[in-house]
Design an enzyme around this catalytic site. Structure first.
Site, PDB file in Angstrom:
ATOM      1  N   TYR A 166       0.514  -1.277   0.265  1.00 38.41           N
ATOM      2  CA  TYR A 166       0.528   0.111   0.182  1.00 38.41           C
ATOM      3  C   TYR A 166       0.685   1.002   0.000  1.00 38.41           C
ATOM      4  CZ  TYR A 166      -3.450   3.575   1.484  1.00 38.41           C
ATOM      5  OH  TYR A 166      -4.732   4.823   1.414  1.00 38.41           O
ATOM      6  N   TRP A 180       0.907   5.851  -1.640  1.00 38.38           N
ATOM      7  CA  TRP A 180       0.567   6.586  -2.557  1.00 38.38           C
ATOM      8  C   TRP A 180       1.992   6.768  -4.114  1.00 38.38           C
ATOM      9  CZ3 TRP A 180      -2.695  10.646  -3.722  1.00 38.38           C
ATOM     10  CH2 TRP A 180      -3.971  10.918  -2.640  1.00 38.38           C
TER      11      TRP A 180
END
Ligand SMILES: Nc1nc2c(c(=O)[nH]1)N[C@H]1C(S)=C(S)[C@@H](COP(=O)(O)OP(=O)(O)OC[C@H]3O[C@@H](n4cnc5c(=O)[nH]c(N)nc54)[C@H](O)[C@@H]3O)O[C@H]1N2
Ligand SMILES: Nc1nc2c(c(=O)[nH]1)N[C@H]1C(S)=C(S)[C@@H](COP(=O)(O)OP(=O)(O)OC[C@H]3O[C@@H](n4cnc5c(=O)[nH]c(N)nc54)[C@H](O)[C@@H]3O)O[C@H]1N2
Ligand SMILES: [Mo]
Length: 758
Positions: free
Chosen positions: A108, A110
């Site tokens: 996980y 960005w």
């Protein structure tokens, strides 16, 4: 001139001198360029860049295995020619011995803007080509609502993706009730980046046209001053009680829309029964909520009436659901909007996360944009994303999630690319313990983040300015040619190039690369997209021009259509209607998330028994001066620090009660751990509430237990518990703490230097 680069925080053109960014020019048409752009200055050749593959000394010497040295050990530089076969051998060993279910590739994070060099997509493709991997589902952002809302309003498209557009709000909304605010700081950021930041101008346009704003929340900074909102300073974590009481007031005053409840909703009787206290004798009245929320009952009654008189939009920020019982404020917001009967009316109803991200509430394209195919994952095992430490600590353990019982796999190798769990996860002392049990951890990173320091194999990745890519995102009118502006730093390589070499070594090159170089992939992805989107120039012309038009942007009309024709255009819920009580959720039998919105006293709040020891509520929210932990060393982020630590905002009264003054270094602590911060006095917070942003680079002081972070990473304090049995979301938004002056030595922030080399 059009900007030639994209970050999640905006479009810009870099000025590069001697291989380093010396200035950035924002997109010329951006009405509100983000100050986060400044963090890019000095980031290419920064001493914290990873420069060459590194292998942890203990792992290299003793082989894979649980290791308490992970995170403290030194690293050994290993050339690319040696590290690729070394890592390929370890991957082969783990896959042969234990199979895909022993490899965690959720990864996980960005990472960076750009459609091809998307780190998470690349690692998924690579591990998929090897046979699969344990994935994660949902996000840290809105993981609780992502599970709840499909039951209540239908699949993710309805509310999380389909908010009524800001321009409709400008025209029609006369009252906007902002639970958790519409924080300007957050709208700097949108996944993939935007060339124009327009949320701020939409808000001011609303205010100019006479929209009234009410900010419900503990921090006055959460609503821009220009909209002249009224501040209803509720205690953190008490919003559900307020929303229920507003609903109660509508019902007892007969201001609720019975026809709408009958034609468009299901479960209204159950929900209203709870509001009136029919089953337990506790009416959720304004008088009941007032002491919980810390606001006067009269204020609650007046607000309910005002809402019924106006075209009212209720927005609830993501932060409210990033907490224990996080479903409740979201569901209670839907209930309130349904009682008002305004869901689907122009400018009325409910929205989740206006102002949480810069692209929420803006028209989006429905057509395709160039996308990297992530391949197939033959392994079906998945965990809710925020359950990572539980998974590592309890292999084979059972847990409830969305109506079923699941079992944690036994993980032997963790592969992370484009995320920073030692920033984003809660209770970092616990994560560190869990992480040390894994035999092998591999991380690709451009920088020596805390996650890289906690790895066994660290491979240096390039950053966006060092590679060609295609920029595109959900609400962007253009597709951007992101052209490389500098050569890769030292020995850094693209994630794609690294995986291609590993795939070659492991005999799956064709499956991973399909025979293309990175440059050929860009051309392929673009041309594939162009075949579905007529009228666009060919790749060479696009690349020369620097941009082309994205598919048309379309405002969401889903709820308006449902309103007009609830039987012809039903919602994707079991009943096709808005579920104010859900028979399906009730059937799961979860005490922490029953079948309709309820008030549950959270563990971490001012009214709880824990507050006797840790009396301050810390808002541990997303930072104003960077994206998460990214570029924390950049000029804009660094400029916000107090005595080099993360600022702790607190009221003058709370500081005085502890003998603290502006600029003091303090220890913020509870029983999970502690971090150092620098005091900033403010009058914008409710007394008893302090605020400290996430994202300071985890810098544990060696030998101190429980963990002490010298830089001010709030996640040493936050609870690592699922939001509920239904959603198992992240609960990091708020936590109880105490604060005292730091009397210890001036502790160096080790995370600001690269780790030691052997
Ligand atoms: N207590 C608390 N915790 C929170 C939150 C909160 O509000 N409170 N917020 C949560 C939320 S909403 C989120 S989304 C998460 C965010 O958590 P993350 O998304 O994990 O945070 P980032 O700092 O953005 O991490 C991205 C990492 O990817 C790296 N990177 C960038 N580009 C590339 C690339 O091309 N290749 C590779 N290999 N790496 C790259 C960056 O250097 C950086 O280290 O945090 C969550 N954690
Ligand atoms: N500059 C910047 N912008 C970002 C990000 C970033 O890292 N930096 N991250 C992006 C990401 S990934 C996401 S998911 C979004 C997150 O979007 P959000 O989750 O909405 O953002 P937060 O800043 O965590 O919280 C918003 C506000 O909620 C308030 N709040 C906290 N607890 C309570 C409560 O109990 N009641 C009430 N009424 N208010 C409360 C806090 O004061 C906080 O300022 O932001 C995005 N935008
Ligand atoms: Mo997020």
């Amino acid at each position: 001139m059009s900007p030639d680069h994209l970050a999640h925080w905006g479009a810009y053109s870099p000025e590069i001198t001697h291989g380093e960014v010396t200035a950035v020019r924002p997109a010329p048409d951006d009405p509100c360029p983000s100050p986060l752009l400044d963090n890019v200055v000095g980031s290419l050749r920064h001493p914290l860049r990873t420069t060459t593959p590194m292998v942890r000394e203990g792992w290299l010497r003793d082989g894979p295995g649980a290791d308490p040295r992970r995170g403290e050990d030194r690293f050994v530089p290993v050339g690319w020619d040696d590290v690729i076969p070394l890592l390929a051998g370890e991957l082969r060993r783990v896959y042969d011995r234990s199979g895909p279910e022993s490899v965690f590739g959720g990864s996980y994070g960005w990472s960076s803007a750009g459609r091809f060099h998307h780190a998470q997509g690349q690692v998924h493709r690579f591990l998929g080509a090897l046979g699969g991997y344990v994935a994660s589902v949902n996000t840290y952002s809105a993981g609780t609502a992502e599970v709840l809302l499909p039951h209540v309003l239908g699949g993710g498209a309805t509310v999380l993706r389909g908010l009524t557009s800001w321009d409709v709000l400008v025209e029609h909304t006369t009252l906007m009730v902002c639970v958790g605010g519409v924080p300007a700081k957050n709208t700097a950021v949108a996944p993939g980046g935007r060339t124009a930041h327009t949320t701020g101008s939409a808000l001011t346009a609303m205010a100019r046209r006479g929209t009234e704003f009410v900010l419900v929340g503990p921090d006055r900074r959460d609503l821009p001053a220009e909209v002249h909102g009224r501040w209803l300073p509720v205690r953190p974590g008490s919003d559900t009680a307020l929303l229920l009481a507003l609903g109660h007031e509508l019902v007892v005053a007969g201001l609720h829309d019975e026809a709408f409840l009958r034609t468009h909703c299901t479960g209204a009787d159950t929900a209203i029964g709870y509001l009136l206290g029919r089953t337990d004798g506790v009416p959720r009245s304004a008088a009941w909520a007032a002491p919980i929320c810390g606001v006067e009952a009269g204020e609650i009654v007046a607000l309910a009436r005002r809402m019924a008189e106006r075209r009212t939009m209720i927005t609830v920020t993501f932060s409210l659901q990033r907490a224990e019982f996080g479903e409740q404020p979201v569901w209670a917001g839907v209930l309130l909007a349904a009682l008002l009967g305004q869901i689907g009316l122009p400018g009325g109803g409910f929205g989740h996360g206006y102002g949480s991200v810069g692209d929420n509430g803006h028209p989006a394209h429905t057509g395709p944009i160039p996308t990297l195919p992530q391949g197939v994952n033959a392994c079906r095992t998945r965990i809710p994303v925020a359950r990572i430490a539980d998974m590592l600590l309890r292999p084979g353990g059972e847990y409830p999630y969305d109506g079923a019982t699941h079992r944690y796999p036994s993980i032997e190798l963790v592969y992370w690319c484009g995320g920073n769990p030692f920033h984003h996860h809660q209770d970092l002392g616990r994560l560190r313990e869990a992480w040390r049990r894994v035999p092998t951890v591999v991380v690709h990173e451009p920088y020596w983040t805390s996650t890289a320091r906690h790895a066994d194999v660290v491979l240096p990745a390039t950053v966006t300015l060092e590679r060609d890519d295609i920029g595109a995102s959900r609400t962007e009118p253009v597709i951007t040619a992101m052209r490389a502006a500098a050569p890769p730093h030292a020995g850094a390589r693209d994630d794609y190039t690294i995986f291609a070499a590993l795939a070659g070594e492991l005999g799956v090159a064709e499956r991973y690369t399909e025979g293309r170089t990175a440059a050929q992939w860009l051309r392929h992805l673009y041309e594939q997209w162009r075949a579905t989107t007529p009228g666009r120039p060919d790749f060479d012309a696009f690349w020369a021009a620097g941009r082309t038009d994205a598919p048309a942007l379309v405002p969401s009309t889903l709820l308006a259509e449902f309103r007009a024709d609830p039987t012809g255009r039903p919602l994707a819920t079991p009943s096709g209607r808005i579920e104010l009580a859900s028979a399906r959720i009730a059937s799961f039998g979860y005490a922490d998330c029953p079948g309709h919105p309820v008030w549950h006293e959270p563990t971490e709040w001012a009214g709880s028994p824990r507050a006797a020891r840790f009396p301050l509520v810390l808002l541990a929210n997303n930072p104003a001066t960077r994206l998460h932990s990214q570029l924390d060393f950049g000029p804009h982020s660094r400029g916000s620090k107090v005595a080099a630590r993360e600022p702790v905002r607190m009221t003058t009264a709370d500081a005085a009660a502890r003998g603290l003054a502006d600029g003091d270094v303090v220890r913020v602590f509870n029983d999970r751990g502690a971090c150092l911060g620098g005091v900033t006095l403010t009058d914008d917070l409710l007394p008893g509430v302090v605020q400290m942003s996430t994202g300071a680079w985890f810098s544990p002081v060696p030998g101190v237990e429980p963990v002490l972070c010298a830089a001010g990473n709030v996640n040493v304090l936050t609870p690592d518990v699922g939001s509920s049995s239904l959603s198992q979301g992240c609960s990091g938004a708020r936590v109880l703490v105490e604060i005292e002056r730091w009397e210890g030595p001036v502790t160096p922030i080790r995370s600001h230097e690269p780790p030691g080399e052997a």
